[in-house]
Scaffold this active site. Structure first.
Site, PDB file in Angstrom:
ATOM      1  N   ASP A   1       0.854  -1.185   0.000  1.00 16.99           N
ATOM      2  CA  ASP A   1       0.000   0.000   0.000  1.00 16.99           C
ATOM      3  C   ASP A   1       0.890   1.234   0.000  1.00 16.99           C
ATOM      4  O   ASP A   1       1.807   1.340   0.821  1.00 16.99           O
ATOM      5  CB  ASP A   1      -0.909   0.005   1.238  1.00 16.99           C
ATOM      6  CG  ASP A   1      -1.805   1.235   1.291  1.00 16.99           C
ATOM      7  OD1 ASP A   1      -2.833   1.237   0.593  1.00 16.99           O
ATOM      8  OD2 ASP A   1      -1.462   2.182   2.020  1.00 16.99           O
TER       9      ASP A   1
ATOM     10  N   GLU B   1      -1.379  -1.585  -5.939  1.00 18.74           N
ATOM     11  CA  GLU B   1      -2.560  -0.863  -6.385  1.00 18.74           C
ATOM     12  C   GLU B   1      -2.306  -0.286  -7.774  1.00 18.74           C
ATOM     13  O   GLU B   1      -1.223   0.247  -8.043  1.00 18.74           O
ATOM     14  CB  GLU B   1      -2.886   0.274  -5.412  1.00 18.74           C
ATOM     15  CG  GLU B   1      -3.245  -0.193  -4.023  1.00 18.74           C
ATOM     16  CD  GLU B   1      -3.403   0.968  -3.064  1.00 18.74           C
ATOM     17  OE1 GLU B   1      -4.522   1.179  -2.559  1.00 18.74           O
ATOM     18  OE2 GLU B   1      -2.407   1.670  -2.828  1.00 18.74           O
TER      19      GLU B   1
ATOM     20  N   ASP C   1      -2.957   1.827   6.838  1.00 14.80           N
ATOM     21  CA  ASP C   1      -2.077   1.441   5.734  1.00 14.80           C
ATOM     22  C   ASP C   1      -1.859  -0.072   5.702  1.00 14.80           C
ATOM     23  O   ASP C   1      -1.788  -0.677   4.623  1.00 14.80           O
ATOM     24  CB  ASP C   1      -0.733   2.160   5.860  1.00 14.80           C
ATOM     25  CG  ASP C   1      -0.863   3.662   5.666  1.00 14.80           C
ATOM     26  OD1 ASP C   1      -1.773   4.072   4.917  1.00 14.80           O
ATOM     27  OD2 ASP C   1      -0.061   4.412   6.244  1.00 14.80           O
TER      28      ASP C   1
END
Length: 414
Positions: A184, A268, A364
């Protein structure tokens, strides 16, 4: 497996060689700009695009013409390659990969390339390289250039000259090590892994922002193009070079550590260009929270999110690993225990507390865990795990380019 890799070294030229390198870079810039102007005039006249072969005939005329006889002093191959760079820029524009080609300015990206490996001689034992019309140049031999030389690019940055030597060699396919992990991206934490470890942000621009601001103010008080103005400009360039070098070094160490210790990494699928776009808007439709969005954009660009992903892509291909991109929506709002999705789950920037089952964790870390879970679904059945039925296509990482910084080392978790 064939690997193309670049090795960058700082040159140590004598005064005459520095003068010639500035001249050759200026000649390549002149040819590029003149060809671009010719392409624009040709387009306005309603004619078709001028290809490289036809444009090369114009280069011969320019070299033999009375107006620009100084072009003969520069080596011809770098001049020809400047025309190839322009043709490539047009092709990328037609394919909607980049913006329309722009004219080059003196002092911004000055460089020229020798594309013929037969004209390049590399003496690594004595730390020197031979380039046409420049002769033997000494360089700081910080590491060995592995493989067969393919081309060499001479460039200037921060008042120093560098040579980037691209080589080609055969390497054995690497065997991936480690397991699967989710990542992340964030501001307070640069990188957070699903196992709970994280890397603190470097913020190289923020660290040097005060010195840069003082240098820019000092330069603004100098008479333009005076001797003191040039010294102040060189001081600013030095600060910018230090910021960029520090950032690249940190990113290399981080991406090398992650790629060597994990076989599969789930990330991501962030569109950094869209995320860092200005929110100022127009006078008719002004943006909202412009000051906060500006600070967020500066932090994203300072940490180098796009470069971080680019480095991970080719390093995973080198180490035999796999990079899986998953949708980024609701990764920090989804409970990894019960799957409940709600805005209220994210109490603050750092704290996550599920309003349904009561699960608590760092926001996170929760995002990294959800990225890992979606990565499992993508790897298993090609779905993104978002309930939308959309599939993510992951392209194989390129093995044709490697940044040209010094040898990478491991980064310990912050």
């Amino acid at each position: 497996m064939q690997r193309l890799q670049a090795f960058k070294y700082e040159l140590q030229p004598i005064g005459e060689q520095q003068h010639n390198m500035r001249r050759y870079a200026g000649a390549c810039r002149f040819v590029f700009n003149k060809a671009l102007a010719l392409q624009k005039d040709n387009h306005e006249a309603g004619n078709t695009f001028i290809g490289y072969v036809a444009m090369a005939r114009n280069l011969t005329a320019w070299r033999n013409g009375a107006e620009t006889p100084w072009l003969k002093d520069a080596p011809v191959h770098p001049l020809q390659h400047a025309l190839k760079d322009l043709e490539k820029a047009y092709k990328n524009f037609f394919a909607r990969r980049t913006a329309f080609p722009r004219f080059k300015k003196k002092g911004q990206g000055d460089s020229f390339r020798y594309p013929d490996p037969k004209q390049i001689k590399l003496d690594q034992a004595n730390g020197r390289i031979f380039l046409p019309k420049l002769g033997w140049l000494r360089y700081r031999n910080s590491r060995e250039a592995l493989g067969e030389v393919r081309n060499a690019t001479v460039s200037q940055s921060g008042g120093k000259w560098f040579v980037s030597i691209q080589t080609q060699r055969e390497v054995e396919p690497a065997t991936p090590r480690g397991g699967m992990v989710g990542i992340d991206m964030g501001i307070a934490r640069f990188v957070t892994l699903s196992d709970g470890s994280f890397l603190a942000p470097l913020n190289s621009f923020k660290r040097n922002e005060s010195a840069l601001r003082s240098a820019q103010r000092a330069m603004s008080r100098k008479t333009r193009f005076s001797h003191n103005w040039k010294k102040a400009k060189a001081r600013i360039q030095k600060i910018h070079a230090r910021i960029g070098n520090t950032r690249r070094d940190y990113l290399h160490k981080a991406t090398t550590t992650i790629s060597q210790n994990h076989a599969i990494v789930c990330i991501e699928d962030l569109q950094v260009r869209n995320m860092s776009r200005s929110a100022a808007g127009t006078s008719e439709s002004p943006g909202r929270n412009v000051r906060a969005k500006s600070g967020l954009n500066k932090a994203i660009l300072d940490q180098g999110w796009f470069e971080f992903r680019r480095q991970r892509a080719y390093k995973f291909s080198w180490n035999g690993g796999t990079l899986v991109a998953v949708p980024a929506h609701n990764t920090s709002r989804t409970c990894p225990c019960c799957g409940h999705v709600a805005k209220e789950n994210r109490l603050s920037q750092a704290k996550f507390a599920c309003v349904d089952c009561g699960y608590e964790e760092n926001a996170d870390v929760v995002g990294a865990m959800n990225v890992l879970a979606r990565g499992h679904r993508v790897a298993a059945c090609g779905e993104d795990g978002s309930g939308r039925g959309r599939k993510i296509t992951t392209k194989p990482a390129s093995v044709k380019q490697e940044p040209t910084e010094a040898t990478m080392h491991e980064v310990s978790h912050a």
